[in-house]
Scaffold this active site. Structure first.
Site, mmCIF file in Angstrom:
data_model
loop_
_atom_site.group_PDB
_atom_site.id
_atom_site.type_symbol
_atom_site.label_atom_id
_atom_site.label_comp_id
_atom_site.label_asym_id
_atom_site.label_seq_id
_atom_site.Cartn_x
_atom_site.Cartn_y
_atom_site.Cartn_z
ATOM 1 C CB CYS A 105 -0.930 0.011 1.288
ATOM 2 S SG CYS A 105 -2.522 1.134 1.034
ATOM 3 C CG HIS A 229 -3.782 -3.954 2.777
ATOM 4 N ND1 HIS A 229 -2.734 -3.332 3.520
ATOM 5 C CD2 HIS A 229 -4.437 -2.751 2.154
ATOM 6 C CE1 HIS A 229 -2.831 -1.887 3.565
ATOM 7 N NE2 HIS A 229 -3.795 -1.632 2.941
ATOM 8 C CD GLU A 231 -1.599 -6.658 4.981
ATOM 9 O OE1 GLU A 231 -1.926 -5.629 5.191
ATOM 10 O OE2 GLU A 231 -1.015 -6.846 3.794
#
Length: 263
Positions: A105, A229, A231
């Site tokens: 990001c 993102h 994750e």
């Protein structure tokens, strides 16, 4: 479960990751990223040691000394101006010293700003989030809905990935990941950045917005920034392909560092 426990208790090595962020004093700020790195460590049979470094401490001339000891560098997301120049310095260190780099990001955006300033010759390039008067707004709000409240791009979106890129080796033809951001890479600068050597390896299917930037293998062993993102999709069972590749690159960097030390 037996496999997970075995990988956790019997690592074949260790890699050191510098996570350079703005919220390092809050232990859970990067919880999802921390866990994704550990999942990837299991997949690569290594223990991942994460040092959380305050990006404000990377704004001085000694930033290189602080980062030199690490096998890879990760710059996560964030909002606001504080510590941004430290993140830009971190991306520059990783690029110039050929240390594996993953920008998530804002981490992708600062890598783009750094490349624009120091490689593409766009002096004082910046994001309009941090400098509304920048002469080169390489990161800016998208025009659509710019004056409305709903400026944040949220949720899963798909992008086409360019063949023969690092991103393609990780994701294949299409990447679908989750988003949470307001600012985008300015499409008006993409051609200049490409001519300077930055690879724009994924664009959204609908708006053609930048999703992934990277450096060619010929100039850097592993350098990538993603607007989304990843994750959020990592699991202990399989990890996540992007984090798995990042930790693999860290393992390879660790090996190169050991060879240098011996030589």
């Amino acid at each position: 479960w037996d496999d997970l426990v075995f990988e956790t208790e019997h690592p074949q090595g260790e890699v050191k990751i510098a996570m350079v962020g703005k919220y390092v004093d809050l232990s859970d700020s990067y919880k999802s990223v921390n866990e994704a790195l550990r999942h990837a460590g299991m997949r690569n049979h290594v223990r991942v040691k994460i040092d959380h470094l305050d990006s404000e401490t990377m704004e001085g001339a000694d930033a290189a000394d602080k980062l030199m000891q690490y096998d890879a560098i990760l710059v996560p997301g964030g909002f606001g101006q504080r510590g941004v120049e430290g993140k830009i310095n971190t991306a520059r260190f990783a690029r110039e010293h050929k240390v594996p780099y993953l920008g998530i990001c804002l981490g992708m955006q600062v890598a783009t700003i750094e490349y624009a300033r120091h490689v593409a010759g766009l002096n004082n390039a910046n994001s309009t989030e941090f400098d509304p008067a920048t002469p080169h707004p390489v990161i800016a709000l998208i025009e659509e809905g710019k004056d409305a409240d709903g400026t944040m791009r949220l949720g899963a979106q798909s992008s086409d990935v360019t063949k023969d890129t690092l991103a393609h080796s990780i994701y294949g033809d299409v990447v679908t990941e989750r988003h949470r951001h307001r600012y985008e890479a300015n499409v008006n600068y993409l051609d200049q950045l490409r001519k300077a050597g930055l690879v724009i390896s994924a664009l959204t299917q609908r708006e053609q917005l930048t999703e992934i930037v990277e450096l060619p293998k010929a100039v850097h062993p592993w350098f990538i920034g993603v607007q989304f993102h990843p994750e959020f999709k990592s699991t202990p069972w399989a990890g996540h392909p992007l984090f798995n590749a990042f930790i693999k690159a860290a393992v390879e960097q660790h090996g190169r560092q050991k060879l240098k030390a011996v030589a």
